[in-house]
Write a protein that holds these residues in place. Structure first.
Motif, mmCIF file in Angstrom:
data_model
loop_
_atom_site.group_PDB
_atom_site.id
_atom_site.type_symbol
_atom_site.label_atom_id
_atom_site.label_comp_id
_atom_site.label_asym_id
_atom_site.label_seq_id
_atom_site.Cartn_x
_atom_site.Cartn_y
_atom_site.Cartn_z
ATOM 1 N N THR A 90 89.742 53.851 47.359
ATOM 2 C CA THR A 90 90.046 52.674 46.546
ATOM 3 C C THR A 90 90.597 51.560 47.425
ATOM 4 O O THR A 90 91.140 51.791 48.505
ATOM 5 C CB THR A 90 91.075 53.000 45.457
ATOM 6 O OG1 THR A 90 92.277 53.492 46.071
ATOM 7 C CG2 THR A 90 90.537 54.036 44.492
ATOM 8 N N GLU A 91 90.480 50.363 46.942
ATOM 9 C CA GLU A 91 91.064 49.220 47.634
ATOM 10 C C GLU A 91 92.538 49.053 47.314
ATOM 11 O O GLU A 91 93.263 48.358 48.034
ATOM 12 C CB GLU A 91 90.300 47.946 47.258
ATOM 13 C CG GLU A 91 88.855 47.960 47.730
ATOM 14 C CD GLU A 91 88.067 46.748 47.257
ATOM 15 O OE1 GLU A 91 88.589 46.018 46.379
ATOM 16 O OE2 GLU A 91 86.950 46.528 47.749
ATOM 17 N N LYS A 92 92.981 49.697 46.245
ATOM 18 C CA LYS A 92 94.358 49.561 45.802
ATOM 19 C C LYS A 92 95.137 50.840 46.099
ATOM 20 O O LYS A 92 94.599 51.939 46.022
ATOM 21 C CB LYS A 92 94.394 49.283 44.290
ATOM 22 C CG LYS A 92 95.783 49.177 43.679
ATOM 23 C CD LYS A 92 95.718 48.942 42.172
ATOM 24 C CE LYS A 92 97.111 48.984 41.554
ATOM 25 N NZ LYS A 92 97.085 48.771 40.083
ATOM 26 N N LYS A 93 96.417 50.684 46.418
ATOM 27 C CA LYS A 93 97.308 51.822 46.591
ATOM 28 C C LYS A 93 98.005 52.149 45.266
ATOM 29 O O LYS A 93 98.218 51.273 44.423
ATOM 30 C CB LYS A 93 98.374 51.510 47.639
ATOM 31 C CG LYS A 93 97.858 51.460 49.066
ATOM 32 C CD LYS A 93 99.015 51.242 50.033
ATOM 33 C CE LYS A 93 98.532 51.256 51.480
ATOM 34 N NZ LYS A 93 99.657 51.073 52.429
ATOM 35 N N TYR A 94 98.383 53.411 45.135
ATOM 36 C CA TYR A 94 99.065 53.872 43.936
ATOM 37 C C TYR A 94 100.281 54.706 44.339
ATOM 38 O O TYR A 94 100.254 55.421 45.341
ATOM 39 C CB TYR A 94 98.127 54.708 43.071
ATOM 40 C CG TYR A 94 96.940 53.915 42.551
ATOM 41 C CD1 TYR A 94 97.025 53.210 41.367
ATOM 42 C CD2 TYR A 94 95.752 53.851 43.288
ATOM 43 C CE1 TYR A 94 95.948 52.467 40.891
ATOM 44 C CE2 TYR A 94 94.668 53.114 42.823
ATOM 45 C CZ TYR A 94 94.776 52.416 41.639
ATOM 46 O OH TYR A 94 93.707 51.685 41.182
ATOM 47 N N ASP A 95 101.320 54.636 43.514
ATOM 48 C CA ASP A 95 102.561 55.357 43.796
ATOM 49 C C ASP A 95 102.642 56.628 42.951
ATOM 50 O O ASP A 95 102.212 57.677 43.370
ATOM 51 C CB ASP A 95 103.768 54.457 43.532
ATOM 52 C CG ASP A 95 103.724 53.181 44.347
ATOM 53 O OD1 ASP A 95 103.176 53.216 45.470
ATOM 54 O OD2 ASP A 95 104.238 52.151 43.864
ATOM 55 N N ASP A 96 103.190 56.516 41.746
ATOM 56 C CA ASP A 96 103.271 57.641 40.817
ATOM 57 C C ASP A 96 102.171 57.493 39.779
ATOM 58 O O ASP A 96 101.947 56.395 39.254
ATOM 59 C CB ASP A 96 104.634 57.673 40.124
ATOM 60 C CG ASP A 96 105.758 58.071 41.071
ATOM 61 O OD1 ASP A 96 105.464 58.410 42.231
ATOM 62 O OD2 ASP A 96 106.930 58.037 40.643
ATOM 63 N N PHE A 97 101.519 58.600 39.441
ATOM 64 C CA PHE A 97 100.347 58.495 38.576
ATOM 65 C C PHE A 97 99.910 59.874 38.094
ATOM 66 O O PHE A 97 100.361 60.904 38.599
ATOM 67 C CB PHE A 97 99.176 57.848 39.337
ATOM 68 C CG PHE A 97 98.865 58.525 40.650
ATOM 69 C CD1 PHE A 97 98.118 59.690 40.710
ATOM 70 C CD2 PHE A 97 99.348 57.988 41.831
ATOM 71 C CE1 PHE A 97 97.858 60.319 41.916
ATOM 72 C CE2 PHE A 97 99.099 58.619 43.047
ATOM 73 C CZ PHE A 97 98.348 59.781 43.087
ATOM 74 N N ARG A 98 99.000 59.847 37.136
ATOM 75 C CA ARG A 98 98.207 61.010 36.753
ATOM 76 C C ARG A 98 96.750 60.600 36.934
ATOM 77 O O ARG A 98 96.288 59.637 36.328
ATOM 78 C CB ARG A 98 98.489 61.442 35.320
ATOM 79 C CG ARG A 98 97.754 62.733 34.933
ATOM 80 C CD ARG A 98 98.251 63.253 33.584
ATOM 81 N NE ARG A 98 97.468 64.371 33.116
ATOM 82 C CZ ARG A 98 97.700 65.641 33.413
ATOM 83 N NH1 ARG A 98 98.716 65.951 34.212
ATOM 84 N NH2 ARG A 98 96.959 66.615 32.939
ATOM 85 N N LEU A 99 96.051 61.339 37.783
ATOM 86 C CA LEU A 99 94.700 61.009 38.206
ATOM 87 C C LEU A 99 93.725 62.055 37.681
ATOM 88 O O LEU A 99 94.007 63.254 37.742
ATOM 89 C CB LEU A 99 94.647 60.980 39.737
ATOM 90 C CG LEU A 99 93.290 60.923 40.427
ATOM 91 C CD1 LEU A 99 92.636 59.558 40.198
ATOM 92 C CD2 LEU A 99 93.454 61.202 41.922
ATOM 93 N N CYS A 100 92.585 61.612 37.159
ATOM 94 C CA CYS A 100 91.551 62.521 36.668
ATOM 95 C C CYS A 100 90.217 62.168 37.329
ATOM 96 O O CYS A 100 89.824 60.999 37.324
ATOM 97 C CB CYS A 100 91.397 62.416 35.149
ATOM 98 S SG CYS A 100 92.876 62.858 34.231
ATOM 99 N N VAL A 101 89.546 63.176 37.870
ATOM 100 C CA VAL A 101 88.240 62.992 38.507
ATOM 101 C C VAL A 101 87.378 64.202 38.188
ATOM 102 O O VAL A 101 87.832 65.344 38.326
ATOM 103 C CB VAL A 101 88.362 62.849 40.039
ATOM 104 C CG1 VAL A 101 86.980 62.694 40.676
ATOM 105 C CG2 VAL A 101 89.264 61.681 40.417
#
Length: 828
Positions: A90-101
């Protein structure tokens, strides 16, 4: 405006993970990605608050930092092709999250994964992308869902010699044993789609594969970074990805759904020359707005409390009854108003806990400053005059709460007081935007949330919090066995309330793992291993409220919840066109119910045992089957008669089901339910009312749960019981298109009330004397089946003054035709 805050309190909290058992026999724990593609899958994620990382059309927001590798968009999927390893990031950074792929591996040798919080070194010759990876392992090793540190530290969990640093080898044996567990080893669908979910909160990392938690680990190396997907480098192989979504954390539900309301005090009492006691009448979650002190010098203190002792705020209240303090300075020369709050308790704001894994606490908006439950404020050190208009409480309530949406009044003044207490308890506990367990942890629990949901529907007319609470819990579930089926109860109640099939369809697959079918034997009954019996099977809470329940491998209480959940899953499956699933659920429910009766009913005593292998019969083992409609018709009278002889040997939580069972038994046992609610002693709602509390408690009294809090909505069951049974209105079809009106007088002479529904309010007003007479007003688009009490020597029913066709069945008159609009009905 100035903001003051005192130092925080410190607390810790631990919840154990649930251990699952054998594989399901039918319709249970499917791959969560198996039916999640296309527009339906996309909308399902959007409806649960996720943001798409991939728009399904192009690679906007993504880049390939390597000189090799190709990424294509094909039919709403990302396809990666290469002859050497590379990552699309991704072009964007993320800190705290819930990610689904969702990942689909190619045939043959294949290995992929999801990078998260990863780093990119564009100047590196080869290892450009490095950091955390959730492994997708297509080999016979079966380490899918493992935590790997790409191009840096190697395997973290599981760990292995030669590919892990020494710091991780200390848990090599433990971690490899975890991945040898068939549940984890078989989590990956090697030849199909697989849902990978990664949750990062602070230093805590959790990885799930198709709904199975594979890793929970604490690591502080990276707190932020990019998201990436991998091609392992096999020439000619295509790796496929879809449904890439992220929900950035923390999620603060109250941000959009809760408002701050300013409230004036009801009294200000002068204790001495420099001390005032301010009373706001009822407890609410909030803080205060205070006029800047115009006189004096030095400092003062402001005490917040739920409890008084000897006319002053109790500085050392019992349990988790709340007390807080903050300071203020005098003579500052400032003008205007300060916002003053006691500091947030660390326990009810923490997102992770180094002592163990538990769901994150629900945070409130930072702009509010911390809120706590309090009724009284004590001003210590104030000089000069103090007027009531100098202070306001800033209380947090659901923005759309409507005090006029519901009402209840009957011929028993004490029941009216109980209703008022319980209704306000629901309102006051909307402060977090989702249903939390009071103020001890501010964590939603499934059983708490379901009871809260039922009462919220019965007291307010625009309820969105129930659906939001379900979505929170589906991602942050807790540990008790019976709490999982409560998720099915929550979904079913939301469906009956709203009639929204799409909402159910978008969450249906997630519900399957909540039925406990993965713990069932061939007879359809749930088994409880030693860990389940010791830690997970709740029966009631706190443990002293279990009526000496005997825990066995086949547990009556757990199986009652299981059977009811399966029956409701069948209804949900059929509503959204899952006919094969519905058939399978119905067949399982039939099998389990037959086994339940054969294995758990004691023909000698005419009641249910606690489980197979014991002759002990608790009230829980009997009122739950009765409340859930599991008791065969020819055994209802015996079970009910036995229960009518028992006392309230259960908690306020279980009392919901005890009262449910008595009211619905059809034998007039509502009188017993009312008697228990208003009984003398300390195990009734009468005791709560007489205590002076303004929000219901977690337990009947401090001696039953010394650490209880005084703001627990699961203690507010009468808020839903009175409308559903005394007034008698319940939906019989989704969206309240049809209802049953079946009043249970329960010894009362009169009752009236307003019951909110999505179609508008139902108005009921009945009197019970020599005749039973009822005025009923239904909103447009609603039809009602009516069942009325058969009074002594009654011989018919009149509607709007005309005799109509009705049949007497036991102690009820049942009208042949449904009614609509506004009618008067009388039994003569």
């Amino acid at each position: 405006m100035r903001f003051l805050l005192c130092l925080p309190l410190i607390a810790t909290f631990l919840i154990l993970d649930v251990s699952d058992a054998q594989q399901p026999s039918v319709a249970s724990e499917p791959s969560q990605a198996s039916d999640a593609g296309g527009e339906a899958g996309f909308q399902a994620m959007i409806s649960r608050g996720y943001q798409p990382l991939f728009n399904g059309k192009d690679l906007a927001g993504w880049r390939n930092p390597y000189p090799h590798g190709e990424a294509r968009v094909v039919d709403g999927e990302i396809h990666l092709l290469a002859d050497d390893k590379f990552f699309l990031v991704t072009e964007k950074k993320y800190d705290d999250f819930r990610l689904c792929v969702d990942i689909h591996l190619p045939d043959g040798p294949a290995n992929s994964g999801v990078m998260f919080r990863c780093r990119v070194d564009d100047e590196a010759a080869k290892k450009k992308v490095y950091g955390y990876q959730a492994e997708c392992d297509g080999s016979d090793r079966r380490w899918s869902g493992g935590l790997f540190d790409e191009a840096r530290r190697g395997w973290i969990w599981p760990s292995t010699k030669g590919r892990s640093r020494d710091q991780f080898l200390v848990h090599e044996e433990e971690s490899k044993a975890a991945f040898a567990d068939p549940k984890i080893a078989n989590a990956l669908n090697r030849n199909g789609w697989n849902r990978f979910e990664v949750t990062c909160i602070g230093d805590r990392i959790r990885i799930e594969v198709n709904g199975i938690t594979t890793v929970t680990f604490h690591d502080t190396t990276d707190a932020s970074g990019y998201i990436g997907i991998q091609h392992h480098g096999e020439d000619g192989q295509t790796y496929r990805f879809r449904n890439l979504f992220i929900k950035e954390l923390p999620n603060v539900p109250a941000q959009e759904t809760v408002s701050i309301v300013e409230q004036e005090p009801i009294s200000v009492q002068k204790i001495d020359d420099k001390t005032m006691l301010v009373d706001f009448g009822k407890v609410a979650f909030g803080n205060i707005a205070l006029r800047v002190p115009p006189l004096g010098s030095g400092s003062g203190k402001i005490h917040f409390g739920e409890k008084l002792q000897d006319g002053r705020i109790d500085r050392h209240p019992p349990g988790t009854v709340r007390y807080g303090v903050s300071g203020f300075r005098k003579g500052t020369g400032e003008m205007g108003t300060w916002i003053i709050a006691a500091a947030a308790d660390a326990r009810n704001t923490e997102q992770t806990n180094p002592m163990g894994v538990h769901p994150p606490a629900v945070l409130t908006p930072k702009t509010w400053l911390p809120v706590m439950p309090f009724r009284w404020v004590e001003m210590e050190g104030w000089e000069g005059e103090f007027k009531p208009e100098y202070i306001h409480r800033r209380a947090a309530f659901a923005s759309d709460w409507n005090d006029d949406a519901s009402s209840f009044q009957c011929s028993d003044p004490l029941l009216n007081q109980i209703w008022d207490l319980c209704k306000y308890s629901i309102k006051a506990t909307t402060f977090a935007g989702v249903y939390v367990d009071g103020d001890r942890e501010r964590i939603p629990y499934e059983a708490d949330a379901y009871l809260n949901q039922l009462s919220h529907y019965a007291t307010d007319d625009n309820v969105t919090m129930a659906a939001n609470s379900f979505d929170w819990l589906i991602e942050n579930g807790t540990w008790p066995s019976e709490w999982a089926p409560h998720m099915v109860f929550m979904a079913h109640a939301q469906w009956m309330y709203s009639g929204d099939n799409d909402w159910i369809a978008q969450r249906y697959e997630l519900l399957k793992s909540k039925t406990l079918m993965h713990r069932c034997g061939k007879d359809g009954l749930v088994r409880s291993d030693q860990m389940d019996r010791r830690k997970h099977d709740i029966v009631d809470w706190p443990p002293v409220e279990r009526d000496a329940f005997v825990f066995t491998e086949i547990n009556t209480v757990v199986n009652a919840f299981h059977i009811k959940a399966i029956e409701r899953m069948a209804q949900l499956a059929r509503a959204i066109g899952k006919g094969d699933d519905a058939d399978a659920f119905e067949a399982h429910a039939k099998l389990a119910t037959a086994s339940f009766q054969e294995a758990l009913f004691d023909d000698t005593q005419g009641v249910y045992r606690d489980g197979v292998g014991t002759n002990h019969s608790s009230i829980h083992a009997n009122f739950l089957p009765l409340a859930f409609g599991i008791v065969p018709a020819n055994k209802i009278a015996g079970v009910t008669e036995w229960l009518e002889q028992q006392d309230m040997r259960c908690s306020p939580y279980a009392a919901q089901y005890f009262m449910d069972g008595l009211f619905r038994s059809g034998s007039g046992s509502g009188k017993k339910a009312i008697a228990l609610m208003i009984a003398d002693g300390d195990r009734s709602w009468k005791h709560m009312v007489n205590s002076g509390t303004t929000i219901t408690w977690e337990a009947w009294d401090m001696k039953y749960k010394p650490n209880q809090d005084w703001n627990h909505a699961w203690g507010a069951a009468p808020a839903n019981l009175f409308p559903r049974y005394i007034l008698g209105a319940q939906p019989t079809s989704p969206g309240w298109t049809t209802v049953t009106i079946r009043p249970c007088p329960s010894g009362l002479k009169q009752a009236e009330g307003k019951i909110p529904t999505p179609r508008g309010p139902i108005l009921i007003d009945w009197t019970n004397d020599s005749n039973f007479a009822m005025s009923l007003a239904l909103p447009d688009g609603m039809s009602a089946s009516v069942e009325l009490p058969a009074t002594d020597q009654s011989n018919g029913v009149w509607v709007n003054g005309k005799s109509i066709d009705a049949t007497q069945s036991g102690n009820r008159w049942v009208l042949k035709d449904m009614v609509r609009g506004t009618v008067t009905v009388e039994v003569r």
